[in-house]
Motif scaffolding. Sequence first.
Motif, short mmCIF file in Angstrom:
data_model
loop_
_atom_site.label_atom_id
_atom_site.label_comp_id
_atom_site.label_asym_id
_atom_site.label_seq_id
_atom_site.Cartn_x
_atom_site.Cartn_y
_atom_site.Cartn_z
N GLU A 276 22.18 47.01 81.87
CA GLU A 276 21.39 48.23 81.77
C GLU A 276 20.55 48.25 80.50
O GLU A 276 19.37 48.62 80.51
CB GLU A 276 22.31 49.46 81.83
N ARG B 137 27.01 42.53 90.41
CA ARG B 137 26.71 43.75 89.66
C ARG B 137 25.21 43.96 89.61
O ARG B 137 24.44 43.01 89.47
CB ARG B 137 27.28 43.64 88.25
N ALA C 140 21.69 46.63 88.37
CA ALA C 140 21.15 47.72 87.57
C ALA C 140 19.68 47.89 87.93
O ALA C 140 18.96 46.92 88.12
CB ALA C 140 21.28 47.43 86.07
N SER D 271 23.11 52.13 88.25
CA SER D 271 23.95 50.93 88.24
C SER D 271 24.65 50.80 89.59
O SER D 271 24.64 51.73 90.40
CB SER D 271 25.00 51.03 87.13
N TRP E 48 27.85 51.56 79.57
CA TRP E 48 27.54 50.91 80.84
C TRP E 48 28.68 50.03 81.34
O TRP E 48 29.07 50.12 82.52
CB TRP E 48 26.28 50.06 80.69
N TYR F 143 30.92 50.73 84.63
CA TYR F 143 30.92 49.83 85.78
C TYR F 143 32.35 49.45 86.17
O TYR F 143 32.73 49.54 87.34
CB TYR F 143 30.13 48.56 85.45
#
Length: 288
Positions: A77, A123, A125, A140, A191, A195
């Motif tokens: 991020e 993952r 963003a 996210s 962040w 997550y």
Amino acid sequence: MAIVLGPNRYGKAETRVVRVSRDGDAHRIKDLSVSVSLSGDMDEVHLSGDNSAVLPTDSQKNTVFAFARQHGIGEIEDFALLLARHFVDSQRAVAHARVEIHEYGWDRIAGPHSFVRDGGEVRTALVHSDGTGGAESVVSGLTDLVVLKSTGSEFHGFAEDAYTTLAPTDDRILATAVTARWRYRALGAPWGESYRAARAALLGAFAGTHSLSLQQTLYQMGRRVLGERPEICEVRMAMPNKHHFLVDLKPFGLDNDNEVYFAADRPYGLIEGSVLIDDAPDAPSAWV
């Protein structure tokens, strides 16, 4: 009839950058796919071919590599915000930057310099920025979080018509590949912590919900994230129903007490939905 140019944007998609941090004896790896899209005062490149306002997409790619070297890569991020702000602040014609990053995980194996690719989820963003001091948003999330329950799932009481052949069941396999994205109330959230906690909440709710439908499970998963992470105000999910059909083994003289299934990859049901706090700040453009 007037013909006019509508909204437009351009950029460099899916720049693959791998950053090896060699601080100390044990190395660390960041493996990303970075997509940049810029918009602003760029009509003339479409209307007359005037490229004076266009920062080449090759330059955008090079910026990703240079920033990875100069600034390193911590949370994706933060890296996305750094890139987005740079493009708006440094280019007169650019009014808005969209940066989307997918991160691919690596697990350390024997020794400090060897890794194995994590075969799990990716993952993600997504950042929008109007430059330093302007409007910004961060979304996210993750994709391909594959989960399965071998029991604890039912599906019955559904609507039927002349073409319904599906039999009700009070015990079935429930499997899906979760795509989840979550929006923050404000910038500056932790962040990485968010997550990991959101991922754990999604898994915990999936495992802990006795499911009467995949829709019900989706809602409980989103509800768990919002209940545990006050910095998150909205969760959006897409969950394909990875159907597992019980195989008829009677032709072979065998019974099948919910043990052998055929895993069908298509067609599949696709369940989508959002769960949000009722006072969540409105930011529909953050998602696209």
